[in-house]
Structures are given as structure tokens and as C-alpha cells.
Design a protein around this motif. Structure first.
Motif, PDB file in Angstrom:
ATOM      1  N   ILE A  16       0.796  -1.250  -0.047  1.00 35.80           N
ATOM      2  CA  ILE A  16      -0.034   0.029   0.083  1.00 35.80           C
ATOM      3  C   ILE A  16       0.840   1.225   0.050  1.00 35.80           C
ATOM      4  O   ILE A  16       0.720   2.188  -0.730  1.00 35.80           O
ATOM      5  CB  ILE A  16      -1.194  -0.011   1.167  1.00 35.80           C
ATOM      6  CG1 ILE A  16      -1.776  -1.175   1.202  1.00 35.80           C
ATOM      7  CG2 ILE A  16      -1.643   1.463   1.469  1.00 35.80           C
ATOM      8  CD1 ILE A  16      -2.876  -1.255   2.108  1.00 35.80           C
ATOM      9  N   GLU A  17       1.993   1.378   0.737  1.00 36.06           N
ATOM     10  CA  GLU A  17       2.718   2.430   0.796  1.00 36.06           C
ATOM     11  C   GLU A  17       3.544   2.601  -0.419  1.00 36.06           C
ATOM     12  O   GLU A  17       3.482   3.863  -0.952  1.00 36.06           O
ATOM     13  CB  GLU A  17       4.053   2.148   1.771  1.00 36.06           C
ATOM     14  CG  GLU A  17       5.010   3.014   2.112  1.00 36.06           C
ATOM     15  CD  GLU A  17       5.926   3.114   3.254  1.00 36.06           C
ATOM     16  OE1 GLU A  17       7.236   3.557   3.068  1.00 36.06           O
ATOM     17  OE2 GLU A  17       5.662   2.197   4.109  1.00 36.06           O
ATOM     18  N   LYS A  18       3.923   1.448  -1.314  1.00 33.88           N
ATOM     19  CA  LYS A  18       4.485   1.747  -2.507  1.00 33.88           C
ATOM     20  C   LYS A  18       3.428   2.230  -3.480  1.00 33.88           C
ATOM     21  O   LYS A  18       3.692   3.148  -4.324  1.00 33.88           O
ATOM     22  CB  LYS A  18       5.112   0.490  -3.090  1.00 33.88           C
ATOM     23  CG  LYS A  18       5.606   0.523  -4.442  1.00 33.88           C
ATOM     24  CD  LYS A  18       6.785   1.441  -4.553  1.00 33.88           C
ATOM     25  CE  LYS A  18       8.016   1.009  -3.820  1.00 33.88           C
ATOM     26  NZ  LYS A  18       9.184   2.139  -4.370  1.00 33.88           N
ATOM     27  N   ALA A  19       2.352   1.587  -3.433  1.00 35.68           N
ATOM     28  CA  ALA A  19       1.110   2.176  -4.301  1.00 35.68           C
ATOM     29  C   ALA A  19       0.843   3.699  -4.325  1.00 35.68           C
ATOM     30  O   ALA A  19       0.785   4.267  -5.121  1.00 35.68           O
ATOM     31  CB  ALA A  19      -0.215   1.345  -4.201  1.00 35.68           C
ATOM     32  N   ARG A  20       0.706   4.061  -3.068  1.00 35.57           N
ATOM     33  CA  ARG A  20       0.667   5.521  -2.719  1.00 35.57           C
ATOM     34  C   ARG A  20       1.709   6.321  -3.151  1.00 35.57           C
ATOM     35  O   ARG A  20       1.459   7.431  -3.563  1.00 35.57           O
ATOM     36  CB  ARG A  20       0.350   5.751  -1.005  1.00 35.57           C
ATOM     37  CG  ARG A  20      -1.012   5.125  -0.791  1.00 35.57           C
ATOM     38  CD  ARG A  20      -1.579   5.394   0.542  1.00 35.57           C
ATOM     39  NE  ARG A  20      -2.742   5.078   0.827  1.00 35.57           N
ATOM     40  CZ  ARG A  20      -3.280   4.581   2.077  1.00 35.57           C
ATOM     41  NH1 ARG A  20      -2.700   4.611   2.871  1.00 35.57           N
ATOM     42  NH2 ARG A  20      -4.564   4.104   2.196  1.00 35.57           N
ATOM     43  N   GLU A  21       2.973   5.783  -3.046  1.00 34.75           N
ATOM     44  CA  GLU A  21       4.177   6.411  -3.561  1.00 34.75           C
ATOM     45  C   GLU A  21       4.102   6.670  -4.838  1.00 34.75           C
ATOM     46  O   GLU A  21       4.366   8.010  -5.572  1.00 34.75           O
ATOM     47  CB  GLU A  21       5.311   5.702  -3.153  1.00 34.75           C
ATOM     48  CG  GLU A  21       6.601   6.284  -3.455  1.00 34.75           C
ATOM     49  CD  GLU A  21       7.642   5.368  -3.137  1.00 34.75           C
ATOM     50  OE1 GLU A  21       8.459   5.009  -4.266  1.00 34.75           O
ATOM     51  OE2 GLU A  21       8.100   4.827  -2.176  1.00 34.75           O
ATOM     52  N   LEU A  22       3.675   5.748  -5.765  1.00 36.71           N
ATOM     53  CA  LEU A  22       3.579   5.817  -7.157  1.00 36.71           C
ATOM     54  C   LEU A  22       2.149   6.491  -7.754  1.00 36.71           C
ATOM     55  O   LEU A  22       2.043   6.623  -8.867  1.00 36.71           O
ATOM     56  CB  LEU A  22       3.519   4.452  -7.776  1.00 36.71           C
ATOM     57  CG  LEU A  22       4.943   3.568  -7.512  1.00 36.71           C
ATOM     58  CD1 LEU A  22       4.761   2.269  -7.916  1.00 36.71           C
ATOM     59  CD2 LEU A  22       6.010   4.361  -8.237  1.00 36.71           C
ATOM     60  N   ASN A  23       1.128   6.742  -6.571  1.00 34.40           N
ATOM     61  CA  ASN A  23      -0.051   7.210  -6.991  1.00 34.40           C
ATOM     62  C   ASN A  23      -0.831   6.391  -8.008  1.00 34.40           C
ATOM     63  O   ASN A  23      -1.335   6.924  -8.803  1.00 34.40           O
ATOM     64  CB  ASN A  23      -0.118   8.765  -7.368  1.00 34.40           C
ATOM     65  CG  ASN A  23      -1.159   9.393  -7.384  1.00 34.40           C
ATOM     66  OD1 ASN A  23      -1.923   9.098  -6.272  1.00 34.40           O
ATOM     67  ND2 ASN A  23      -1.399  10.422  -8.204  1.00 34.40           N
ATOM     68  N   ILE A  24      -0.812   5.064  -7.573  1.00 32.66           N
ATOM     69  CA  ILE A  24      -1.643   4.195  -8.292  1.00 32.66           C
ATOM     70  C   ILE A  24      -2.830   3.659  -7.804  1.00 32.66           C
ATOM     71  O   ILE A  24      -2.420   3.071  -6.768  1.00 32.66           O
ATOM     72  CB  ILE A  24      -0.717   2.934  -8.914  1.00 32.66           C
ATOM     73  CG1 ILE A  24       0.490   3.530  -9.569  1.00 32.66           C
ATOM     74  CG2 ILE A  24      -1.261   1.831  -9.850  1.00 32.66           C
ATOM     75  CD1 ILE A  24       0.322   4.229 -10.724  1.00 32.66           C
ATOM     76  N   PRO A  25      -3.872   3.680  -8.249  1.00 30.11           N
ATOM     77  CA  PRO A  25      -5.310   3.007  -7.450  1.00 30.11           C
ATOM     78  C   PRO A  25      -5.225   1.679  -7.912  1.00 30.11           C
ATOM     79  O   PRO A  25      -5.947   1.212  -8.757  1.00 30.11           O
ATOM     80  CB  PRO A  25      -6.345   3.889  -8.219  1.00 30.11           C
ATOM     81  CG  PRO A  25      -5.766   4.452  -9.420  1.00 30.11           C
ATOM     82  CD  PRO A  25      -4.306   4.527  -9.458  1.00 30.11           C
ATOM     83  N   VAL A  26      -4.562   0.908  -6.916  1.00 31.96           N
ATOM     84  CA  VAL A  26      -4.490  -0.503  -7.291  1.00 31.96           C
ATOM     85  C   VAL A  26      -5.482  -1.459  -6.240  1.00 31.96           C
ATOM     86  O   VAL A  26      -5.955  -0.927  -5.233  1.00 31.96           O
ATOM     87  CB  VAL A  26      -3.200  -1.288  -7.355  1.00 31.96           C
ATOM     88  CG1 VAL A  26      -2.261  -0.720  -8.409  1.00 31.96           C
ATOM     89  CG2 VAL A  26      -2.474  -0.932  -5.860  1.00 31.96           C
ATOM     90  N   SER A  27      -5.547  -2.634  -6.562  1.00 33.27           N
ATOM     91  CA  SER A  27      -6.116  -3.666  -5.634  1.00 33.27           C
ATOM     92  C   SER A  27      -5.132  -4.706  -5.336  1.00 33.27           C
ATOM     93  O   SER A  27      -4.196  -4.914  -6.408  1.00 33.27           O
ATOM     94  CB  SER A  27      -7.427  -4.634  -6.126  1.00 33.27           C
ATOM     95  OG  SER A  27      -8.432  -3.889  -6.357  1.00 33.27           O
ATOM     96  N   ILE A  28      -4.814  -5.061  -3.997  1.00 30.69           N
ATOM     97  CA  ILE A  28      -3.705  -5.962  -3.824  1.00 30.69           C
ATOM     98  C   ILE A  28      -4.397  -7.308  -2.845  1.00 30.69           C
ATOM     99  O   ILE A  28      -5.538  -6.672  -2.019  1.00 30.69           O
ATOM    100  CB  ILE A  28      -2.823  -5.259  -2.812  1.00 30.69           C
ATOM    101  CG1 ILE A  28      -2.363  -3.969  -3.338  1.00 30.69           C
ATOM    102  CG2 ILE A  28      -1.708  -6.127  -2.293  1.00 30.69           C
ATOM    103  CD1 ILE A  28      -1.718  -2.842  -2.551  1.00 30.69           C
ATOM    104  N   ALA A  29      -3.958  -8.299  -3.202  1.00 31.17           N
ATOM    105  CA  ALA A  29      -4.645  -9.720  -2.369  1.00 31.17           C
ATOM    106  C   ALA A  29      -3.326 -10.351  -1.872  1.00 31.17           C
ATOM    107  O   ALA A  29      -2.400 -10.564  -2.798  1.00 31.17           O
ATOM    108  CB  ALA A  29      -5.012 -10.297  -3.491  1.00 31.17           C
TER     109      ALA A  29
END
Length: 133
Positions: A16-29
């Protein structure tokens, strides 16, 4: 040995931290060694990628290699992959699914990310996978 809930949280938080750093709206499982869903996050991602994240994680754990590696194996070997990809409710052999190893190098689960480019999904999943090693 299987991934614990606390370990899934640690992996999830790093992704989640990496996704926020990249500003990417992802789903993670995050799945355990049996491919059972243990943790799930949807960061304002579009419909459909949630399922892709789960399938990428399941692909990684089923074959014990990252999902894009399995895709390369299928492509290079010239295998008829239709049956393989439809196993267990569907698998995805594109980047974004990674095995999670503990600090002893043993596979304990897998993590999948979907919503960005294949490279971004891989980077996000990798952050989670590395959180336990």
C-alpha cells in the motif's frame, strides 16, 4: 509453514505504501500457501482489477514462481496454456503476482497487485513480498 495474519498485514502495508508513493489506484491480495485469500485491499481501483490481483497471487503460489515468470515459461515452452490458465477459477500469467518468502527463504504465501501497468503492479507486489524477507 503458512503466512500468518500479522505477516499478511506487514506485506499489505508495504505494498500500500508503494502504491501510494507511485499514486496508483490498485487492488492488492495476499494468499496463503493453499491459495486461500488472507488479506485484500482496494485502493480506489476500477472494477475488475480486484479479481486480477487475486488471480495473480494464486498463480504465483500455485507454481511457486512469480506470475510473469510463469507466463514466460508457458510462452517459451509453447505449452497450450488454456487449461492451465482456467485452473482454480482462473489464473493470470502477467506481472504483478509474487511469492512471499520468510526470512529463512521458505515460501509462505503470495501477493498480487493489479490496477497499474505490469511494471507498476510488479513493483507494488515486490514491496510487499520483500517486507518479510
Amino acid at each position: 509453514m503458512n503466512i500468518t495474519y500479522d505477516e499478511t498485514q506487514k506485506a499489505m502495508n508495504a505494498s500500500i505504501e508503494k502504491a501510494r508513493e507511485l499514486n496508483i489506484p490498485v487492488s492488492i491480495a495476499v494468499v496463503d500457501t493453499g491459495g486461500h485469500l488472507m488479506n485484500l485491499a482496494r485502493l480506489d481501483s476500477v472494477y475488475g482489477v480486484l479479481d486480477f490481483a487475486v488471480k495473480k497471487a494464486k498463480t504465483a503460489i500455485m507454481f511457486g514462481v512469480d506470475s510473469d515468470v510463469m507466463g514466460s515459461i508457458i510462452a517459451v515452452a509453447g505449452l497450450h496454456s488454456c487449461g492451465m490458465l482456467n485452473a482454480n477459477g482462473g489464473l493470470l500469467t502477467i506481472a504483478g503476482g509474487m511469492v512471499i518468502k520468510n526470512n529463512k527463504g521458505k515460501i509462505v504465501g503470495a501477493i498480487g497487485s493489479s490496477g497499474g501497468t505490469p511494471e507498476q503492479d510488479k513493483e507494488i507486489a515486490e514491496a510487499g513480498a520483500k517486507a518479510l524477507s
